[in-house]
Structure formats: C-alpha cells, structure tokens
Motif scaffolding. Structure first.
Motif, PDB file in Angstrom:
ATOM      1  N   MET A   7       0.803  -1.227   0.000  1.00  0.00           N
ATOM      2  CA  MET A   7       0.000   0.000   0.000  1.00  0.00           C
ATOM      3  C   MET A   7       0.835   1.275   0.000  1.00  0.00           C
ATOM      4  O   MET A   7       0.289   2.376   0.087  1.00  0.00           O
ATOM      5  CB  MET A   7      -0.949   0.002   1.218  1.00  0.00           C
ATOM      6  CG  MET A   7      -2.011  -1.076   1.134  1.00  0.00           C
ATOM      7  SD  MET A   7      -3.018  -1.246   2.645  1.00  0.00           S
ATOM      8  CE  MET A   7      -3.942   0.294   2.635  1.00  0.00           C
ATOM      9  N   ILE A   8       2.149   1.170  -0.133  1.00  0.00           N
ATOM     10  CA  ILE A   8       2.984   2.372   0.021  1.00  0.00           C
ATOM     11  C   ILE A   8       2.937   3.292  -1.201  1.00  0.00           C
ATOM     12  O   ILE A   8       3.374   4.438  -1.109  1.00  0.00           O
ATOM     13  CB  ILE A   8       4.450   2.020   0.370  1.00  0.00           C
ATOM     14  CG1 ILE A   8       5.064   1.115  -0.706  1.00  0.00           C
ATOM     15  CG2 ILE A   8       4.539   1.382   1.754  1.00  0.00           C
ATOM     16  CD1 ILE A   8       6.554   0.823  -0.476  1.00  0.00           C
ATOM     17  N   ASN A  29     -11.200   1.854  -1.440  1.00  0.00           N
ATOM     18  CA  ASN A  29      -9.954   2.476  -1.925  1.00  0.00           C
ATOM     19  C   ASN A  29      -8.939   1.457  -2.423  1.00  0.00           C
ATOM     20  O   ASN A  29      -7.911   1.829  -2.987  1.00  0.00           O
ATOM     21  CB  ASN A  29      -9.317   3.353  -0.832  1.00  0.00           C
ATOM     22  CG  ASN A  29      -8.829   2.558   0.368  1.00  0.00           C
ATOM     23  OD1 ASN A  29      -8.780   1.335   0.348  1.00  0.00           O
ATOM     24  ND2 ASN A  29      -8.472   3.263   1.443  1.00  0.00           N
ATOM     25  N   SER A  30      -9.211   0.158  -2.235  1.00  0.00           N
ATOM     26  CA  SER A  30      -8.162  -0.841  -2.495  1.00  0.00           C
ATOM     27  C   SER A  30      -7.599  -0.816  -3.921  1.00  0.00           C
ATOM     28  O   SER A  30      -6.392  -1.004  -4.090  1.00  0.00           O
ATOM     29  CB  SER A  30      -8.633  -2.250  -2.105  1.00  0.00           C
ATOM     30  OG  SER A  30      -9.798  -2.606  -2.770  1.00  0.00           O
ATOM     31  N   PRO A  31      -8.411  -0.559  -4.976  1.00  0.00           N
ATOM     32  CA  PRO A  31      -7.788  -0.512  -6.307  1.00  0.00           C
ATOM     33  C   PRO A  31      -6.778   0.620  -6.465  1.00  0.00           C
ATOM     34  O   PRO A  31      -5.944   0.592  -7.364  1.00  0.00           O
ATOM     35  CB  PRO A  31      -8.982  -0.301  -7.258  1.00  0.00           C
ATOM     36  CG  PRO A  31     -10.193  -0.686  -6.477  1.00  0.00           C
ATOM     37  CD  PRO A  31      -9.871  -0.363  -5.053  1.00  0.00           C
ATOM     38  N   GLU A  63       3.531  -8.238   3.660  1.00  0.00           N
ATOM     39  CA  GLU A  63       2.081  -8.401   3.752  1.00  0.00           C
ATOM     40  C   GLU A  63       1.490  -7.611   2.589  1.00  0.00           C
ATOM     41  O   GLU A  63       1.632  -6.390   2.531  1.00  0.00           O
ATOM     42  CB  GLU A  63       1.559  -7.864   5.087  1.00  0.00           C
ATOM     43  CG  GLU A  63       0.065  -8.071   5.238  1.00  0.00           C
ATOM     44  CD  GLU A  63      -0.534  -7.286   6.398  1.00  0.00           C
ATOM     45  OE1 GLU A  63      -1.529  -7.757   6.967  1.00  0.00           O
ATOM     46  OE2 GLU A  63      -0.013  -6.196   6.727  1.00  0.00           O
ATOM     47  N   ALA A  64       0.858  -8.313   1.662  1.00  0.00           N
ATOM     48  CA  ALA A  64       0.487  -7.681   0.400  1.00  0.00           C
ATOM     49  C   ALA A  64      -1.012  -7.771   0.154  1.00  0.00           C
ATOM     50  O   ALA A  64      -1.495  -8.613  -0.608  1.00  0.00           O
ATOM     51  CB  ALA A  64       1.269  -8.325  -0.750  1.00  0.00           C
ATOM     52  N   ALA A  65      -1.742  -6.876   0.805  1.00  0.00           N
ATOM     53  CA  ALA A  65      -3.193  -6.823   0.608  1.00  0.00           C
ATOM     54  C   ALA A  65      -3.483  -6.625  -0.877  1.00  0.00           C
ATOM     55  O   ALA A  65      -2.825  -5.835  -1.549  1.00  0.00           O
ATOM     56  CB  ALA A  65      -3.775  -5.666   1.425  1.00  0.00           C
ATOM     57  N   GLY A  66      -4.470  -7.364  -1.377  1.00  0.00           N
ATOM     58  CA  GLY A  66      -4.890  -7.200  -2.767  1.00  0.00           C
ATOM     59  C   GLY A  66      -3.924  -7.758  -3.791  1.00  0.00           C
ATOM     60  O   GLY A  66      -4.048  -7.497  -4.983  1.00  0.00           O
TER      61      GLY A  66
END
Length: 554
Positions: free
Chosen positions: A203-204, A223-225, A255-258
């Motif tokens: 998310m960075i 907001n994830s996209p 940790e890689a959401a999405g």
C-alpha cells in the motif's frame, strides 16, 4: 549453490502483548518472550517473527508507531530487547522484526511537525489534500471504519489514513521519507536482526489521481484498487533492496493486501531484487460475503483448494510462497478450518498442520497454534479490545447494515481478538500468562488446552508440529518438490502430490467429520508413511479429519 536458508526455515509468530507477562502488569513483554525461548527451540522453529514492540500510543496495538528506534515502555527497554536478541542467537534462532512503514502514529515527531503548518519541512512526509466542494478529497473509507480522510483545523486540509485516524499514511513519493525509512532499517540490521515482515507493504504507492472508489456497503468507497499494488510500489521496493536488504543476509516477507499471482511474481521474484515472499490473503478472505469479512459463514473446500492450488502452481519456478492458516489478524485456524469441539479439535489441528507444512513454501506458525488454541467466542462487546471489531460493530449496527446478533456472530467467527487472547501456558490463574489482570480475557478453555499439558503428552499437537518441522529438515522433496493437485473435485478431501526426481510424496487431508472414501493409498505399503494423525488406517478410506503423507519411490 546453497539453498537460501529461509526456504528451509519454519517461522513462529509472537504477538508480544499476549505471549508472556514477566512483571505482572497484565501485558506480555520482552522478558516474557526471553523466558520461553527454550520452549520454541524445543518445538524446532528457526525464526521468530515479532509483532511490533516499538514505542507506540497503542491505538492499533503497536501498529501505530511513534518512535521506530525505541521500545514500548509496557514491553520493556532496549536493553531487554538486546538481551532477548542475544539469547535467541545463542539458541540458533533468528529474529524477524515487524516493519510498519505505510503509516506512522499521529504522535510520531514527523507528523507532529507536519501538521503545524503548510510550509513545515515535514509537511510533505504525509499525504495532505485540500477539501473538495467543502468535503473530503474523495469518498474513500478507512479499513477500520469511517472516512479515510481526517480534517485538520490548524491548516484546513485533510490527511489520508487508510487505517485509524491516528495512523496517517506516509508519503513515499517524498525521497526524504524513503531515506528516513531505509536509514532506520539499516540501524536495526546493524543491531543484528535477521529480517523484516513488512506490514501492508503493497500500500505504500497510491494512485496519484486519488479517484473515488466503488461504494459496496452504502457508506464509503473502496480504496483498495487505488492504494494496493500502486504504480511505484516495485520501484520503491527495489530501491529498498538496493540500499538496505541486499547488504545483509535477511529474510523478508511482505504483507500484500490485494496481491494477485502476477504481482506476487514481481514482489517475490527469484532474482531477489525485491522481497523473499509475500503474504497473500485469498485463502483467508471471507466466502463471498455481503459485508466483506464480516460473516459467520464457513469456508468451502472447493474454493479453498482452487486458491491454494493456484498459488502453488503459478508461482512454481517464479516466486516463493509463504504458508499460513492464521496470524494476529485472523481467527484461530482450528476454529475456522477445522473443528474445535472436544472430539475433533486435536485431530483437525494436526490435519491442518499436515496440509500446510507439506505444501511448497515457508510455513508460519502463530503462537498457540501448536497447542490447538481456539477462538475466544466472546459474547459481550465489553470483552473486545480490537479497534477494527469495536468500530465495525458500531458502524454496522448504527447504520442498519447488520443487527447486533448478526454482528456478534460474525465477531465470534472472524474478529482479530480471537487470535489475541493470552497464550495458554498452564492451568494456573490466567493460564500462567500473568500474575496480574490480563489486558484481554483469557480463553476459559485453558484448563484443557495449555502448553504444559501439550509438552507432557507425547501424542499432543505440539509434538506433531515438532515432527513436521523435523521432516522438513530431512526431506528435500518437502522443500523442492513440484506441486501437483489431486482429487480436484472432491467435496471433503484436499489432496496433492509433490514430485522430485524419483520420489513422489502424496498428501491427503479429510476436511470433514465423516469417514470418506479415498483411493490414493491403495498401495500405501509400497511407500513410507512420513506422518499421519491416526495410528491405524482403514483401507480405501480416510477417517474424520484424517491426514496422511506417504513417500513413494517411482
């Protein structure tokens, strides 16, 4: 070439607040961890991943950091930390630190400065936006409920916080931010830590357009996209690798959401230009639920199988998997994927362990998993401590998205607090976790489920994990064997093979409480049984929650 040590390793995650309290204040601490290192060494693990112990106001239990180079007072001192690290290294244990650099605490000195004025030198360390039509810059919702934007009266602008409003997101576009982060990481590496687990590292990098998100639950946009796997994330990680990671012999997991398989091939590519591996979430994401993860619906084996198999086959030869059932953010594995009732808890916990540890990748054990700890099943909101659980209950019930009974049922199934109840050491008061009043309730089943009883019982889940870890050290096929899915339409059995040279390892796990037919072991006598959770087997059948792993010579 010698195999990367982290491919052969088994990692044990400690959530310090709930592991062991040495001074009776009801909160786990660093000296409590040091006191139990022999227990972990005997289990056989190689690496300990420590959830954050940095200075923090504790809005999100340490994932809101106010000083990256100081220890939270509740956990002890830097001297305590140095002693723990020394004691770990004496025992051949490595230490992975939790790196939380998508955001800081709003009490970090960078943010304290940043919010003072628009021309403060630290202003651009965070993401500030002007109001849009007198409101938030866009419709994004935060992961812990509410808007992802917080208005600041002082400068009449909004700052972005993808999590709590006390966790402002860092602006990685700013080269000074990256340098600060890399210098801090180098400081820890020079201190002797052996790697980093990187919190929400995907998310960075944000979409610079900051567009509105699709509204799923009637309140805020997704907001994830626009914040997961952003346009510059790989550039930033390659820079981190060049400036820090490549200079030390480290283990790194993001940790890689999405994250998708295609993205994972970039993050964890075998050329080593970014990270060693990533945590993906597909297999623990809720079954298509109306309100995201908030459901008490059980998983479907077919869906679980297709996700696990996809990650195994599509990363083969391209990237490395991390293997886990649970962690500090997920409910207890045996409660979610097994059967935590008295008849099948031990059997199903051993089955889940077999299933995971025979896959290709680096396995993670979450504290208490090795003794079969279960969900807490709190039935009062007052027992919950997790900001996500508390905020979501309030938001969903007040807005009519779920009624209180439905919400409590979902919390019992998936709240993060299920994983955060104190480690159950013995049958003394508060499970031997503390002599004081624990910060969160101890699961009352500690009288039956505790480490002391597990160590005394040679057939316990603890010794089963110990055996699995030993097998990993002794059989190359468990590390390097090529994955092959089996019985891919079966409703009850998850089965697969691993192939290496002339060897074939066949693994079958019954995820049901029924006896089911299975023809994979009709010639079992021709192979060598590496492990099983039953002493006696039935021809052509798998007993309830039975797991078997048999090695054949082709």
């Amino acid at each position: 070439m010698e195999k990367a040590w982290w491919k052969k390793s088994v990692i044990y995650q400690i959530y310090p607040r709930s592991f062991a309290d040495s001074n009776g204040d009801g909160i786990g601490d660093i000296n409590g961890i040091t006191a139990h290192l022999d227990y972990l060494k005997d289990l056989g693990v190689d690496v300990i991943w420590l959830s954050p112990v940095y200075q923090s106001p504790n809005d999100d239990n340490g994932y809101d950091i106010s000083d990256y180079q100081a220890i939270m007072q509740e956990f002890g001192t830097m001297e305590d930390f140095d002693r723990m690290l020394e004691e770990m290294h004496k025992r051949g244990l490595k230490l992975v630190m939790d790196l939380v650099v998508n955001h800081t605490s709003d009490e970090h000195r960078w943010f304290v400065e940043s919010r003072k004025s628009k021309d403060n030198p630290y202003r651009d360390y965070y993401i500030w936006k002007d109001p849009k039509d007198g409101k938030e810059p866009n419709n994004w919702g935060a992961c812990f409920g509410g808007s992802a934007w917080e208005y600041d009266e002082e400068t009449e602008m909004y700052y972005l916080h993808c999590f709590s409003k006390k966790q402002p997101d860092l602006n990685w576009e700013n080269e000074k931010v990256r340098k600060e982060v890399f210098d801090m990481m180098t400081w820890w590496c020079e201190k002797g830590v052996d790697g980093f687990r990187m919190d929400v590292i995907s998310m960075i990098s944000k979409d610079p357009a900051y567009p509105d998100g699709i509204v799923h639950n009637g309140l805020y946009g997704d907001n994830s996209p626009y914040v997961c796997n952003g346009p510059r994330v790989h550039e930033y990680l390659q820079e981190m690798n060049q400036k820090v990671l490549s200079k030390f012999d480290l283990i790194t997991v993001g940790e890689a959401a999405g994250v998708t398989v295609e993205e994972a091939k970039k993050y964890a590519n075998l050329d080593g230009s970014e990270l060693n591996m990533v945590f993906q979430f597909e297999h623990v994401d809720a079954p298509t639920a109306e309100h995201g993860k908030w459901t008490d619906k059980r998983f479907e084996l077919k869906r679980l199988r297709s996700i696990l198999n996809k990650w195994q086959t599509q990363l083969e030869g391209k990237a490395w998997n991390s293997l886990y059932w649970d962690n500090h953010d997920q409910p207890r594995a045996v409660s979610r994927f097994g059967n935590d009732g008295p008849m099948y808890r031990e059997l199903s916990a051993k089955m889940l362990a077999t299933c995971l540890h025979m896959l290709k990748g680096t396995p993670y054990i979450y504290q208490g998993e090795e003794i079969g700890m279960t969900n807490a099943y709190f039935d009062k909101m007052e027992d919950y401590r997790d900001i996500e659980s508390i905020n979501t209950y309030k938001e969903f019930t007040e807005n009519g998205l779920m009624n209180p009974e439905e919400m409590m049922s979902a919390l019992k199934a998936v709240s993060r607090d299920n994983a955060r109840t104190p480690m159950q050491w013995n049958t003394s008061a508060h499970a031997g976790f503390t002599t004081g009043e624990p910060w969160i309730r101890v699961n009352p089943n500690y009288l039956q489920i505790n480490a002391e009883a597990a160590v005394e019982d040679k057939n316990s889940i603890y010794y089963y994990y110990q055996k699995l870890i030993k097998l990993r050290k002794n059989y190359e096929i468990i590390i390097d064997g090529i994955f092959e899915g089996l019985l891919e339409e079966d409703e009850n059995i998850y089965a697969y093979a691993r192939n290496l040279g002339s060897q074939r390892l066949v693994v079958a796990c019954n995820f049901s409480g029924e006896e089911v037919s299975c023809d994979l072991f009709d010639r079992a006598e021709e192979g060598k049984e590496l492990i099983s959770n039953y002493e006696y087997h039935k021809d052509g059948m798998l007993k309830p929650y039975e797991a078997r792993a048999i090695l054949f010579e082709k």
